[in-house]
Design a protein around this motif. Sequence first.
Motif, PDB file in Angstrom:
ATOM      1  N   ASN A  87       4.932   6.154  -4.479  1.00 33.20           N
ATOM      2  CA  ASN A  87       5.571   6.177  -5.793  1.00 33.20           C
ATOM      3  C   ASN A  87       4.593   6.259  -6.955  1.00 33.20           C
ATOM      4  O   ASN A  87       5.006   6.196  -8.112  1.00 33.20           O
ATOM      5  CB  ASN A  87       6.458   4.933  -5.960  1.00 33.20           C
ATOM      6  CG  ASN A  87       7.496   4.814  -4.859  1.00 33.20           C
ATOM      7  OD1 ASN A  87       7.981   5.816  -4.358  1.00 33.20           O
ATOM      8  ND2 ASN A  87       7.838   3.588  -4.485  1.00 33.20           N
ATOM      9  N   GLU A 104       2.588   4.006  -7.857  1.00 37.14           N
ATOM     10  CA  GLU A 104       2.558   2.708  -8.517  1.00 37.14           C
ATOM     11  C   GLU A 104       1.166   2.093  -8.418  1.00 37.14           C
ATOM     12  O   GLU A 104       0.291   2.588  -7.701  1.00 37.14           O
ATOM     13  CB  GLU A 104       3.606   1.777  -7.905  1.00 37.14           C
ATOM     14  CG  GLU A 104       5.041   2.291  -8.034  1.00 37.14           C
ATOM     15  CD  GLU A 104       6.058   1.320  -7.448  1.00 37.14           C
ATOM     16  OE1 GLU A 104       5.829   0.097  -7.519  1.00 37.14           O
ATOM     17  OE2 GLU A 104       7.074   1.781  -6.904  1.00 37.14           O
ATOM     18  N   ASP A 105       0.978   1.010  -9.120  1.00 38.19           N
ATOM     19  CA  ASP A 105      -0.308   0.319  -9.113  1.00 38.19           C
ATOM     20  C   ASP A 105      -0.088  -1.178  -8.932  1.00 38.19           C
ATOM     21  O   ASP A 105      -0.622  -2.004  -9.666  1.00 38.19           O
ATOM     22  CB  ASP A 105      -1.063   0.604 -10.420  1.00 38.19           C
ATOM     23  CG  ASP A 105      -2.509   0.112 -10.361  1.00 38.19           C
ATOM     24  OD1 ASP A 105      -3.055   0.030  -9.247  1.00 38.19           O
ATOM     25  OD2 ASP A 105      -3.074  -0.190 -11.431  1.00 38.19           O
ATOM     26  N   ARG A 106       0.739  -1.495  -7.939  1.00 45.43           N
ATOM     27  CA  ARG A 106       0.987  -2.914  -7.663  1.00 45.43           C
ATOM     28  C   ARG A 106      -0.286  -3.555  -7.118  1.00 45.43           C
ATOM     29  O   ARG A 106      -1.042  -2.923  -6.383  1.00 45.43           O
ATOM     30  CB  ARG A 106       2.102  -3.065  -6.630  1.00 45.43           C
ATOM     31  CG  ARG A 106       3.439  -2.468  -7.052  1.00 45.43           C
ATOM     32  CD  ARG A 106       4.508  -2.814  -6.041  1.00 45.43           C
ATOM     33  NE  ARG A 106       5.797  -2.172  -6.336  1.00 45.43           N
ATOM     34  CZ  ARG A 106       6.968  -2.668  -5.960  1.00 45.43           C
ATOM     35  NH1 ARG A 106       7.019  -3.798  -5.269  1.00 45.43           N
ATOM     36  NH2 ARG A 106       8.088  -2.036  -6.255  1.00 45.43           N
ATOM     37  N   VAL A 151      -2.782  -5.382  -4.758  1.00 43.22           N
ATOM     38  CA  VAL A 151      -2.869  -5.403  -3.300  1.00 43.22           C
ATOM     39  C   VAL A 151      -3.875  -6.463  -2.888  1.00 43.22           C
ATOM     40  O   VAL A 151      -5.032  -6.433  -3.309  1.00 43.22           O
ATOM     41  CB  VAL A 151      -3.295  -4.035  -2.734  1.00 43.22           C
ATOM     42  CG1 VAL A 151      -3.464  -4.104  -1.224  1.00 43.22           C
ATOM     43  CG2 VAL A 151      -2.282  -2.956  -3.106  1.00 43.22           C
ATOM     44  N   ALA A 193       0.815  -1.212   0.000  1.00 42.68           N
ATOM     45  CA  ALA A 193       0.000   0.000   0.000  1.00 42.68           C
ATOM     46  C   ALA A 193       0.851   1.265   0.000  1.00 42.68           C
ATOM     47  O   ALA A 193       0.544   2.238  -0.703  1.00 42.68           O
ATOM     48  CB  ALA A 193      -0.935  -0.014   1.211  1.00 42.68           C
ATOM     49  N   ASN A 250       2.691   1.909  -3.349  1.00 42.88           N
ATOM     50  CA  ASN A 250       1.758   2.491  -4.308  1.00 42.88           C
ATOM     51  C   ASN A 250       1.506   3.966  -4.012  1.00 42.88           C
ATOM     52  O   ASN A 250       1.516   4.810  -4.914  1.00 42.88           O
ATOM     53  CB  ASN A 250       0.432   1.725  -4.286  1.00 42.88           C
ATOM     54  CG  ASN A 250       0.534   0.376  -4.983  1.00 42.88           C
ATOM     55  OD1 ASN A 250       1.444   0.125  -5.756  1.00 42.88           O
ATOM     56  ND2 ASN A 250      -0.415  -0.500  -4.704  1.00 42.88           N
ATOM     57  N   LYS A 301      -4.897  -2.378   2.933  1.00 37.70           N
ATOM     58  CA  LYS A 301      -5.049  -1.967   1.538  1.00 37.70           C
ATOM     59  C   LYS A 301      -4.879  -0.465   1.342  1.00 37.70           C
ATOM     60  O   LYS A 301      -4.496  -0.022   0.260  1.00 37.70           O
ATOM     61  CB  LYS A 301      -6.422  -2.397   1.020  1.00 37.70           C
ATOM     62  CG  LYS A 301      -6.560  -3.896   0.814  1.00 37.70           C
ATOM     63  CD  LYS A 301      -7.863  -4.246   0.111  1.00 37.70           C
ATOM     64  CE  LYS A 301      -7.923  -5.730  -0.226  1.00 37.70           C
ATOM     65  NZ  LYS A 301      -9.162  -6.092  -0.960  1.00 37.70           N
TER      66      LYS A 301
END
Length: 415
Positions: A219, A221-223, A225, A213, A216, A237
Amino acid sequence: MSGSFAVGPADIDAARERIRGHVLRTPLILSPRLSELLGTEVLVKHENMHATASFKERGAANKLLQLSDDERARGVIAMSAGNHAQAVAYHARRFGIPATIVMPETTPLVKVENTRAQGAKIVLYGETLHESGFRAREIAEAQDLVLIHPYDDPAIMAGQGTVALEMLEDAPDLDVIIIPLGGGGLMAANAIAARNLRPGIEMIGAETEMFPAFLNALNGEDRPVGGPTLAEGIAVKTVGELTLPVIRELVSDVIPVSEDLIEHAVSLYAGLHHTMAEGAGAVSLAAMLTDPKRFAGRRVGLVLSGGNIDTRLLAAVMMRDLERADRIVSLRLTSNDYPGLLGRIASLIGSEGANILEVRHSRQFLDLPAKGVSIDLTIETRGGDHVRAIETALLDAGFTVRRIRPQDFAKDVLG
């Protein structure tokens, strides 16, 4: 350091005085075995030694001690995957405050029962802490209860920040502190406390790869979760609104750690440091394991944030870690069957200095000749080189040898 944070050094100092006598001042202990393994000086802050086995008691006590008489009479509610739940329930009982705890349905049974044993009313709801939070807010509004958030609360944060105060009293020359990162309350408050006392200290957060979380949020980002994790205590989350600005400014890095490394860290704490760590509590050590050379020559403080792990789960984790290290391996031998075969195999394994833990003997596989036999051995070894020597000896003796994994046994049974 920004002056716009939800808490400041003075709040953390005040929290320390407020909770004195209500929570344990936990030890910071040098770990010679971990230091040798990682090639640097490693000191462990034992937050697993609290009455409820986690750092959460600090924030819970600080919050509850500041409630008004009216709020105490109405009661409190919290959402938690376990440790915050136990801490709130424990200190609420001590202070005579009714407590309701909403926990995800996936919370380990040991944490649910430990919380129930403190006299709190338990509500199991949802698969994640995020879902439990919605239900807790609904109940709080309907029953006029005081919501005690696990991390997005200034009083909770200030209480957690007392960890770093103690660490830097005991070891003023720490170069790095690594802290588990879920919603960010522990990390944020301790970054404020530590950087105030020692501006040059490096603060590093560690979060499970399954719930990145903060990576993301920080940075962009869209890793992905979500998912099953041993570190359910930091399976968050969404990051805290109060904690994110602190971590963005004061924390130098966030290290994602794999499930394999979390399991390895839990096993190392038990085997080398002789203490119990739950998955979330071990992620700071797991972060060091991702790149030990990064910390060479530095004094590193690890926050072992909690030790609430089911003993059966701990045993399973340690066995899996032994398998990864080739200390316990399973081999499948195939051969023609004849009298004395098992005795011959046992003698050969023994002559190689290995210990047989389990034997499974079958003549029923269709891929065997009618007079053939399959023998599955689980053996204890000294490691990879030893395993290869055993395999060579078995091959030289005329056996067909194949390494198998635990899932292969299940396939055989289930078909």
